[in-house]
Design a protein around this motif. Structure first.
Motif, mmCIF file in Angstrom:
data_model
loop_
_atom_site.group_PDB
_atom_site.id
_atom_site.type_symbol
_atom_site.label_atom_id
_atom_site.label_comp_id
_atom_site.label_asym_id
_atom_site.label_seq_id
_atom_site.Cartn_x
_atom_site.Cartn_y
_atom_site.Cartn_z
ATOM 1 N N GLY A 92 10.042 15.782 15.241
ATOM 2 C CA GLY A 92 10.720 16.734 14.372
ATOM 3 C C GLY A 92 10.399 16.710 12.904
ATOM 4 O O GLY A 92 11.095 17.360 12.111
ATOM 5 N N LEU A 93 9.334 16.018 12.480
ATOM 6 C CA LEU A 93 8.963 15.983 11.074
ATOM 7 C C LEU A 93 7.570 16.564 10.873
ATOM 8 O O LEU A 93 6.617 16.130 11.524
ATOM 9 C CB LEU A 93 8.984 14.544 10.534
ATOM 10 N N GLU A 94 7.455 17.514 9.975
ATOM 11 C CA GLU A 94 6.155 18.085 9.632
ATOM 12 C C GLU A 94 5.571 17.340 8.439
ATOM 13 O O GLU A 94 6.259 17.122 7.441
ATOM 14 C CB GLU A 94 6.294 19.572 9.286
ATOM 15 N N THR A 95 4.309 16.970 8.533
ATOM 16 C CA THR A 95 3.606 16.352 7.419
ATOM 17 C C THR A 95 2.819 17.436 6.685
ATOM 18 O O THR A 95 1.787 17.904 7.180
ATOM 19 C CB THR A 95 2.658 15.241 7.907
ATOM 20 N N LYS A 96 3.327 17.832 5.517
ATOM 21 C CA LYS A 96 2.684 18.905 4.750
ATOM 22 C C LYS A 96 1.625 18.361 3.790
ATOM 23 O O LYS A 96 0.665 19.050 3.464
ATOM 24 C CB LYS A 96 3.736 19.702 3.976
ATOM 25 N N THR A 97 1.845 17.144 3.321
ATOM 26 C CA THR A 97 0.875 16.489 2.454
ATOM 27 C C THR A 97 0.243 15.357 3.250
ATOM 28 O O THR A 97 0.948 14.429 3.670
ATOM 29 C CB THR A 97 1.538 15.917 1.191
ATOM 30 N N PRO A 98 -1.045 15.417 3.493
ATOM 31 C CA PRO A 98 -1.664 14.395 4.339
ATOM 32 C C PRO A 98 -1.599 13.013 3.699
ATOM 33 O O PRO A 98 -1.577 12.877 2.469
ATOM 34 C CB PRO A 98 -3.104 14.869 4.488
ATOM 35 N N PHE A 99 -1.561 11.998 4.541
ATOM 36 C CA PHE A 99 -1.609 10.640 4.035
ATOM 37 C C PHE A 99 -2.954 10.401 3.345
ATOM 38 O O PHE A 99 -3.992 10.901 3.774
ATOM 39 C CB PHE A 99 -1.422 9.636 5.174
ATOM 40 N N LYS A 100 -2.920 9.616 2.281
ATOM 41 C CA LYS A 100 -4.119 9.341 1.495
ATOM 42 C C LYS A 100 -5.108 8.518 2.306
ATOM 43 O O LYS A 100 -4.740 7.563 2.987
ATOM 44 C CB LYS A 100 -3.723 8.585 0.225
ATOM 45 N N THR A 101 -6.370 8.904 2.259
ATOM 46 C CA THR A 101 -7.421 8.164 2.963
ATOM 47 C C THR A 101 -8.389 7.553 1.947
ATOM 48 O O THR A 101 -8.411 7.931 0.772
ATOM 49 C CB THR A 101 -8.191 9.073 3.937
ATOM 50 N N TYR A 102 -9.205 6.639 2.438
ATOM 51 C CA TYR A 102 -10.072 5.867 1.544
ATOM 52 C C TYR A 102 -11.498 5.818 2.101
ATOM 53 O O TYR A 102 -11.962 4.784 2.588
ATOM 54 C CB TYR A 102 -9.496 4.463 1.360
ATOM 55 N N PRO A 103 -12.199 6.966 2.038
ATOM 56 C CA PRO A 103 -13.544 7.032 2.615
ATOM 57 C C PRO A 103 -14.562 6.130 1.936
ATOM 58 O O PRO A 103 -15.605 5.823 2.526
ATOM 59 C CB PRO A 103 -13.914 8.514 2.460
ATOM 60 N N ASP A 104 -14.265 5.683 0.703
ATOM 61 C CA ASP A 104 -15.169 4.779 -0.003
ATOM 62 C C ASP A 104 -14.599 3.365 -0.084
ATOM 63 O O ASP A 104 -15.061 2.545 -0.885
ATOM 64 C CB ASP A 104 -15.435 5.308 -1.425
ATOM 65 N N GLY A 105 -13.611 3.077 0.737
ATOM 66 C CA GLY A 105 -12.952 1.782 0.660
ATOM 67 C C GLY A 105 -11.794 1.821 -0.330
ATOM 68 O O GLY A 105 -11.597 2.798 -1.056
ATOM 69 N N PHE A 106 -11.021 0.758 -0.352
ATOM 70 C CA PHE A 106 -9.848 0.718 -1.228
ATOM 71 C C PHE A 106 -10.255 0.356 -2.655
ATOM 72 O O PHE A 106 -11.247 -0.348 -2.871
ATOM 73 C CB PHE A 106 -8.821 -0.267 -0.671
ATOM 74 N N PRO A 107 -9.514 0.871 -3.654
ATOM 75 C CA PRO A 107 -9.902 0.680 -5.054
ATOM 76 C C PRO A 107 -10.026 -0.789 -5.450
ATOM 77 O O PRO A 107 -9.312 -1.656 -4.928
ATOM 78 C CB PRO A 107 -8.757 1.350 -5.836
ATOM 79 N N LYS A 108 -10.915 -1.046 -6.387
ATOM 80 C CA LYS A 108 -11.146 -2.407 -6.881
ATOM 81 C C LYS A 108 -9.856 -3.029 -7.382
ATOM 82 O O LYS A 108 -9.587 -4.204 -7.110
ATOM 83 C CB LYS A 108 -12.194 -2.360 -7.992
ATOM 84 N N GLU A 109 -9.043 -2.235 -8.094
ATOM 85 C CA GLU A 109 -7.807 -2.766 -8.660
ATOM 86 C C GLU A 109 -6.851 -3.217 -7.563
ATOM 87 O O GLU A 109 -6.188 -4.252 -7.699
ATOM 88 C CB GLU A 109 -7.129 -1.706 -9.540
ATOM 89 N N PHE A 110 -6.788 -2.436 -6.475
ATOM 90 C CA PHE A 110 -5.922 -2.842 -5.373
ATOM 91 C C PHE A 110 -6.438 -4.117 -4.717
ATOM 92 O O PHE A 110 -5.673 -5.039 -4.432
ATOM 93 C CB PHE A 110 -5.814 -1.743 -4.310
ATOM 94 N N MET A 111 -7.733 -4.165 -4.440
ATOM 95 C CA MET A 111 -8.294 -5.326 -3.761
ATOM 96 C C MET A 111 -8.091 -6.593 -4.586
ATOM 97 O O MET A 111 -7.796 -7.665 -4.033
ATOM 98 C CB MET A 111 -9.779 -5.112 -3.468
ATOM 99 N N GLU A 112 -8.227 -6.486 -5.901
ATOM 100 C CA GLU A 112 -7.995 -7.656 -6.756
ATOM 101 C C GLU A 112 -6.546 -8.108 -6.671
ATOM 102 O O GLU A 112 -6.259 -9.312 -6.571
ATOM 103 C CB GLU A 112 -8.372 -7.325 -8.198
ATOM 104 N N ALA A 113 -5.621 -7.144 -6.684
ATOM 105 C CA ALA A 113 -4.194 -7.484 -6.584
ATOM 106 C C ALA A 113 -3.867 -8.083 -5.219
ATOM 107 O O ALA A 113 -3.099 -9.043 -5.106
ATOM 108 C CB ALA A 113 -3.351 -6.241 -6.837
ATOM 109 N N PHE A 114 -4.479 -7.531 -4.173
ATOM 110 C CA PHE A 114 -4.241 -8.015 -2.824
ATOM 111 C C PHE A 114 -4.784 -9.433 -2.635
ATOM 112 O O PHE A 114 -4.110 -10.321 -2.088
ATOM 113 C CB PHE A 114 -4.886 -7.052 -1.827
ATOM 114 N N GLU A 115 -5.996 -9.654 -3.087
ATOM 115 C CA GLU A 115 -6.601 -10.979 -2.948
ATOM 116 C C GLU A 115 -5.845 -12.031 -3.743
ATOM 117 O O GLU A 115 -5.692 -13.175 -3.289
ATOM 118 C CB GLU A 115 -8.072 -10.915 -3.371
#
Length: 389
Positions: A92-115
Motif C-alpha cells: 500500500g505504499l507508492e515510492t514516488k522518489t526513487p531510493f538513491k543509488t551509487y553507480p560509482d560507489g559510495f562517496p569518499k566522505e562516507f567511506m572515511e566516516a564508515f571506516e
C-alpha cells in the motif's frame, strides 16, 4: 477464521513494463525466457492456478482450459525496480522518489566516516556481482581482514565477509554501523550482510544474510492487520524489508524449500491474520547469477510443493502468489528488471477461473487482503475481492 497467505516468488516477472526501456530493460521477460531456456519445464500446479492463462505469459504455451485459480498481471506504479519498492507497494505504499543509488560507489566522505566507525579499511566499493566480487577480492580480504563493500543498480550497501575472518556477529555489527550512517545525503535503501564460507576450496555464500532496511514511509498493510489484533507472520526476509514494522512474528529461512516448510508450519497453527512469505532464491541464486536453468528448476521445485501448501489451508484461507519485480536471467548485467508481476489467487470458496486483467498497481494485492481481513483500507490500491467471490 480468515487468513491470507501471500507468497512472493522473488523476481519472477512476466514481461517488460511499457516504461522498461527507461530502466535499460527493454525486452525483459523473466518467466518467458526461463520457459524458452528449459526444454523439460513442467509446472502443472502453477498452470492449474492459471499462470499460463495470464495474457502474454509464455506466448500462451502454458494455457489450460479450466484453471482452478484466479489470475492476472500487475504494473508497478512506483518508480524503481527493487525489493523494497516492490514489497512496499504490494502493501500500500507508492515510492514516488526513487531510493538513491551509487553507480560509482559510495562517496569518499562516507567511506572515511564508515571506516573510522568500524576501525578498519574496506575493499571494493563499486557495483559488482556478489559471487564475482568475493572471488576477486576474497584472497585479500582473508589476508587483511578488511570487509568487502559493493553495490548494484539498486539502493544497497552490501558487506561481504568470510565468517572465519569476520565472525557473523561482528559482520552484523559492521552492517548496523553502516545503517546508522546511511541517512541524509548518504541515504540508502538497504544494508545487506553477505557472509560466506570456504567449502571444498570454493567461496560459498551462506543463508545468514541479513537485510537492514529503512523503515516504511507510512503505514502498510502489515500495520493495518496488526491493529485489528490479528497475527502478521513474516517468513524469510519480509521482516527485514519492513524493518520489523507491523510484524507480530518472524522466522528466518535458509532457502526456498525451507520457506515453504515454514509457510506450511504457520498454516497448521491456529490464528487469524496474514502469512507473508518471501522466497528469495529465485532472485539471489538464479536471477542475479543469470542462471535460467537453475531458475527454472527452482520454479519446478516450488510447483511440486504447492499441493502441500493447499492441503494445509483451512476453508476460509486465501492463497495469493505474486512477485516484486523481475530479474531476467538472460538479460544483460546482473540486476533486477522492470516488469509486470503475476497474481494468482486460490481458495476453497473463490469463483474459479476469473481473469483479473492487467491491474494498475501492486497495491491492489494489499487492498484486497485488507478488505478480506477486515482491516483499514491501504493508502493506495483497488481491491479485487468482489471479483473473486
Amino acid at each position: 477464521m480468515k487468513r491470507v497467505v501471500l507468497i512472493v516468488m522473488d523476481s519472477m516477472g512476466v514481461g517488460a513494463l511499457p516504461d522498461a526501456e527507461k530502466y535499460g530493460d527493454k525486452g525483459a521477460d523473466t518467466f518467458g525466457h526461463i520457459v524458452l531456456e528449459n526444454s523439460n519445464f513442467e509446472i502443472p500446479n502453477l498452470r492449474e492456478l492459471g499462470l499460463g492463462n495470464i495474457p502474454g505469459v509464455a506466448d500462451g504455451k502454458l494455457k489450460i482450459d479450466e484453471p482452478v485459480g484466479d489470475f492476472g498481471k500487475i504494473k508497478e506504479l512506483s518508480i524503481g525496480k527493487d525489493t523494497i519498492t516492490g514489497h512496499w507497494e504490494i502493501t500500500g505504499l507508492e515510492t514516488k522518489t526513487p531510493f538513491k543509488t551509487y553507480p560509482d560507489g559510495f562517496p569518499k566522505e562516507f567511506m572515511e566516516a564508515f571506516e573510522k566507525k568500524i576501525g578498519v579499511g574496506c575493499l571494493g566499493n563499486y557495483p559488482a556481482s556478489g559471487t564475482e566480487i568475493i572471488e576477486e577480492l576474497g584472497p585479500e580480504h582473508e589476508k587483511t581482514g578488511k570487509p568487502i563493500v559493493y553495490t548494484s543498480a539498486d539502493s544497497v550497501f552490501q558487506i561481504a565477509a568470510n565468517t572465519d575472518v569476520i565472525p557473523l556477529g561482528r559482520l552484523y555489527e559492521i552492517c548496523e554501523a553502516a545503517r546508522k550512517l546511511l541517512v541524509g545525503d548518504w541515504a540508502c535503501g538497504r544494508v545487506i550482510a553477505r557472509p560466506y564460507i570456504m567449502e571444498n576450496g570454493k567461496r560459498v555464500r551462506t543463508s545468514d544474510r541479513k537485510d537492514y532496511a529503512v523503515s516504511p514511509s507510512g503505514e502498510t498493510l502489515l500495520d493495518k492487520v496488526k491493529k485489528t489484533g490479528k497475527t502478521v507472520y513474516a517468513i524469510g526476509k519480509i521482516s527485514d524489508i519492513f524493518n520489523g514494522q507491523g510484524v507480530t512474528q518472524a522466522v528466518h529461512t535458509d532457502n526456498n524449500m525451507d520457506g515453504v516448510n515454514k509457510t506450511i508450519t504457520a498454516l497448521k497453527q491456529r490464528f487469524e491474520g496474514f502469512i507473508f512469505t518471501n522466497l528469495v532464491d529465485f532472485d539471489s541464486k538464479f536471477g542475479h547469477r543469470r542462471d535460467p536453468i537453475g531458475y527454472g528448476q527452482a520454479i519446478m521445485e516450488f510447483d511440486h510443493r504447492l499441493p502441500e501448501i493447499i492441503m494445509a489451508m483451512e476453508d476460509d484461507d486465501l492463497l495469493m502468489i505474486c512477485a516484486d519485480h523481475g530479474n531476467d536471467p538472460v538479460h544483460s548485467g546482473w540486476d533486477h528488471t522492470r516488469e509486470y508481476v503475476p497474481i494468482l489467487v486460490w481458495g476453497k470458496k473463490i469463483k474459479a477461473g476469473m481473469d483479473l486483467g492487467v491491474r494498475s498497481s501492486f497495491a491492489d494485492i494489499g487492498a484486497t487482503i485488507a478488505e478480506y481481513l477486515d482491516a483499514e483500507p491501504t493508502h493506495i490500491g483497488e481491491s479485487f475481492l468482489k471479483e473473486i467471490f
